[in-house]
Scaffold this motif. Structure first.
Motif, mmCIF file in Angstrom:
data_model
loop_
_atom_site.group_PDB
_atom_site.id
_atom_site.type_symbol
_atom_site.label_atom_id
_atom_site.label_comp_id
_atom_site.label_asym_id
_atom_site.label_seq_id
_atom_site.Cartn_x
_atom_site.Cartn_y
_atom_site.Cartn_z
ATOM 1 N N LYS A 42 0.873 -1.277 0.079
ATOM 2 C CA LYS A 42 0.042 0.071 0.073
ATOM 3 C C LYS A 42 0.467 1.191 -0.073
ATOM 4 C CE LYS A 42 -3.406 2.401 2.812
ATOM 5 N NZ LYS A 42 -4.230 2.142 3.902
ATOM 6 N N GLY A 43 0.342 2.242 -1.023
ATOM 7 C CA GLY A 43 1.372 3.633 -0.843
ATOM 8 C C GLY A 43 2.276 3.404 -2.019
ATOM 9 N N LYS A 44 2.779 2.328 -2.382
ATOM 10 C CA LYS A 44 3.882 2.298 -3.496
ATOM 11 C C LYS A 44 3.151 1.854 -4.783
ATOM 12 C CE LYS A 44 7.545 2.916 -1.164
ATOM 13 N NZ LYS A 44 8.526 4.059 -1.361
ATOM 14 N N GLN A 45 3.513 2.648 -5.917
ATOM 15 C CA GLN A 45 3.000 2.461 -7.121
ATOM 16 C C GLN A 45 3.615 1.376 -7.953
ATOM 17 O OE1 GLN A 45 3.585 5.742 -9.714
ATOM 18 N NE2 GLN A 45 2.840 4.938 -11.371
ATOM 19 N N ASP A 46 4.933 1.002 -7.562
ATOM 20 C CA ASP A 46 5.624 -0.077 -8.254
ATOM 21 C C ASP A 46 5.849 -1.279 -7.294
ATOM 22 O OD1 ASP A 46 5.856 1.129 -10.761
ATOM 23 O OD2 ASP A 46 7.566 2.396 -10.070
ATOM 24 N N PRO A 47 6.039 -2.632 -7.476
ATOM 25 C CA PRO A 47 6.502 -3.694 -6.374
ATOM 26 C C PRO A 47 7.941 -3.179 -6.107
ATOM 27 C CG PRO A 47 5.527 -4.513 -8.689
ATOM 28 C CD PRO A 47 5.844 -3.204 -8.845
ATOM 29 N N ILE A 48 8.000 -3.747 -4.805
ATOM 30 C CA ILE A 48 9.267 -3.430 -4.142
ATOM 31 C C ILE A 48 9.976 -4.555 -3.882
ATOM 32 C CG2 ILE A 48 8.814 -1.238 -3.148
ATOM 33 C CD1 ILE A 48 8.515 -2.844 -0.360
ATOM 34 N N ALA A 49 11.237 -4.628 -3.956
ATOM 35 C CA ALA A 49 12.253 -5.867 -3.834
ATOM 36 C C ALA A 49 12.267 -5.965 -2.282
ATOM 37 C CB ALA A 49 13.753 -5.646 -4.393
ATOM 38 N N VAL A 50 12.208 -7.200 -1.706
ATOM 39 C CA VAL A 50 12.274 -7.377 -0.277
ATOM 40 C C VAL A 50 13.075 -8.656 -0.175
ATOM 41 C CG1 VAL A 50 10.152 -6.208 0.518
ATOM 42 C CG2 VAL A 50 9.889 -8.739 -0.407
ATOM 43 N N TYR A 51 13.683 -8.692 1.172
ATOM 44 C CA TYR A 51 14.371 -9.871 1.458
ATOM 45 C C TYR A 51 14.060 -10.371 2.952
ATOM 46 C CZ TYR A 51 17.007 -8.024 -2.346
ATOM 47 O OH TYR A 51 17.421 -7.845 -3.697
ATOM 48 N N ILE A 52 14.032 -11.672 3.356
ATOM 49 C CA ILE A 52 14.063 -11.957 4.757
ATOM 50 C C ILE A 52 15.553 -12.052 5.419
ATOM 51 C CG2 ILE A 52 13.432 -13.988 6.331
ATOM 52 C CD1 ILE A 52 11.018 -14.756 4.391
ATOM 53 N N LEU A 53 15.721 -11.480 6.103
ATOM 54 C CA LEU A 53 16.908 -11.412 6.922
ATOM 55 C C LEU A 53 17.134 -12.761 7.542
ATOM 56 C CD1 LEU A 53 19.858 -9.997 7.324
ATOM 57 C CD2 LEU A 53 18.709 -8.804 9.294
ATOM 58 N N ARG A 54 17.982 -13.402 7.201
ATOM 59 C CA ARG A 54 18.207 -14.861 7.945
ATOM 60 C C ARG A 54 19.568 -14.860 8.878
ATOM 61 N NH1 ARG A 54 13.660 -17.378 7.544
ATOM 62 N NH2 ARG A 54 13.118 -18.072 5.339
ATOM 63 N N GLU A 55 20.553 -14.166 8.695
ATOM 64 C CA GLU A 55 21.627 -13.789 9.681
ATOM 65 C C GLU A 55 22.617 -12.764 9.160
ATOM 66 O OE1 GLU A 55 24.963 -16.834 10.072
ATOM 67 O OE2 GLU A 55 23.699 -18.216 8.744
ATOM 68 N N LEU A 56 23.531 -12.454 10.034
ATOM 69 C CA LEU A 56 24.615 -11.437 9.720
ATOM 70 C C LEU A 56 25.857 -12.100 9.963
ATOM 71 C CD1 LEU A 56 22.987 -8.244 10.859
ATOM 72 C CD2 LEU A 56 23.363 -8.696 8.528
ATOM 73 N N ARG A 57 26.812 -12.465 8.937
ATOM 74 C CA ARG A 57 27.955 -12.965 9.312
ATOM 75 C C ARG A 57 29.079 -12.052 9.403
ATOM 76 N NH1 ARG A 57 27.217 -17.670 4.704
ATOM 77 N NH2 ARG A 57 25.694 -18.896 5.953
ATOM 78 N N PRO A 58 30.107 -12.127 10.344
ATOM 79 C CA PRO A 58 31.257 -11.321 10.294
ATOM 80 C C PRO A 58 31.810 -11.096 9.016
ATOM 81 C CG PRO A 58 31.556 -13.067 11.780
ATOM 82 C CD PRO A 58 30.402 -13.170 10.995
ATOM 83 N N PRO A 59 32.507 -10.061 8.695
ATOM 84 C CA PRO A 59 33.218 -9.855 7.439
ATOM 85 C C PRO A 59 34.418 -10.777 7.419
ATOM 86 C CG PRO A 59 33.232 -7.818 8.651
ATOM 87 C CD PRO A 59 32.152 -8.784 9.566
ATOM 88 N N PRO A 60 34.634 -11.468 6.203
ATOM 89 C CA PRO A 60 35.968 -12.148 6.236
ATOM 90 C C PRO A 60 37.490 -11.457 6.559
ATOM 91 C CG PRO A 60 35.115 -11.722 3.839
ATOM 92 C CD PRO A 60 34.285 -11.146 4.956
ATOM 93 N N SER A 61 38.174 -12.249 7.184
ATOM 94 C CA SER A 61 39.204 -11.292 7.682
ATOM 95 C C SER A 61 40.650 -11.586 6.726
ATOM 96 C CB SER A 61 39.923 -11.688 9.149
ATOM 97 O OG SER A 61 39.768 -13.203 9.230
#
Length: 193
Positions: free
Chosen positions: A174-193
């Protein structure tokens, strides 16, 4: 109180609410409803503040938290996303002995908001945070799976390669003319070292 506090770029509003709250209120006394809400919020509100968020408001079963905008810290989106996952993990623990309690859905979006006093020159006034991204976060919360964190495209782009997500088909909200891209966030991994 100033009439305009700030126009915040890079803010990350998030909404969380309880799926099934209305049904729960039909079947339980007001005291039981208040007890359930207090059990959640007495732990979740300080948790969100400790995670770097500003708890903007609680309305019924809905919690609005804003991350970022006060400085140029590029980690605001990451803090908001971590907080969304932490909220869900903590809420599951709080409700673990209460099978009939409603469970949270979380929506998170990133972008520019306006923070300031809204209302007439006299009478009821309040500090408000408004903008398209606030509306989008609220819509995503309504679309999020129970126990999940649904994020918008702009948030996903800001999280970097450590974000493990499940892309969903574009959504019409609702309120958006075009469809929007969405994602289910599963986890956040630390950046590679």
């Amino acid at each position: 109180v100033r009439d305009v506090l700030a126009s915040l770029d890079g803010a990350h509003p998030g909404f969380a609410d309880l799926q099934g709250f209305t049904t729960f209120t039909e079947r339980h006394s007001p005291e039981e409803v208040a007890s359930m809400l207090n059990a959640y919020f007495e732990r979740l509100v300080p948790l969100m503040q400790d995670a770097g968020g500003e708890v903007h408001q609680i309305v019924g079963d809905e919690l609005m938290v804003v991350f970022g905008g006060k400085d140029d810290d590029p980690e605001h989106a990451l803090r908001a996303a971590r907080a969304g996952l932490l909220l869900q993990e903590t809420a599951r623990g709080i409700a673990s002995d209460h099978d009939d309690w409603p469970r949270f859905r979380v929506g998170l979006a990133s972008g520019e908001v306006h923070a300031g006093v809204v209302g007439g020159a006299t009478g009821h006034r309040k500090h408000g945070i408004v903008g398209d991204v606030v509306n989008l976060a609220a819509r995503l919360e309504g679309e999020a799976p129970v126990g999940g964190v649904l994020i918008a495209e702009a948030t996903f782009r800001r999280l970097g390669t450590g974000a493990v997500v499940e892309p969903l088909p574009p959504r019409r909200v609702k309120g958006k003319q075009d469809p929007i891209a969405v994602y289910i966030l599963r986890e956040l991994r630390p950046p590679p070292s």
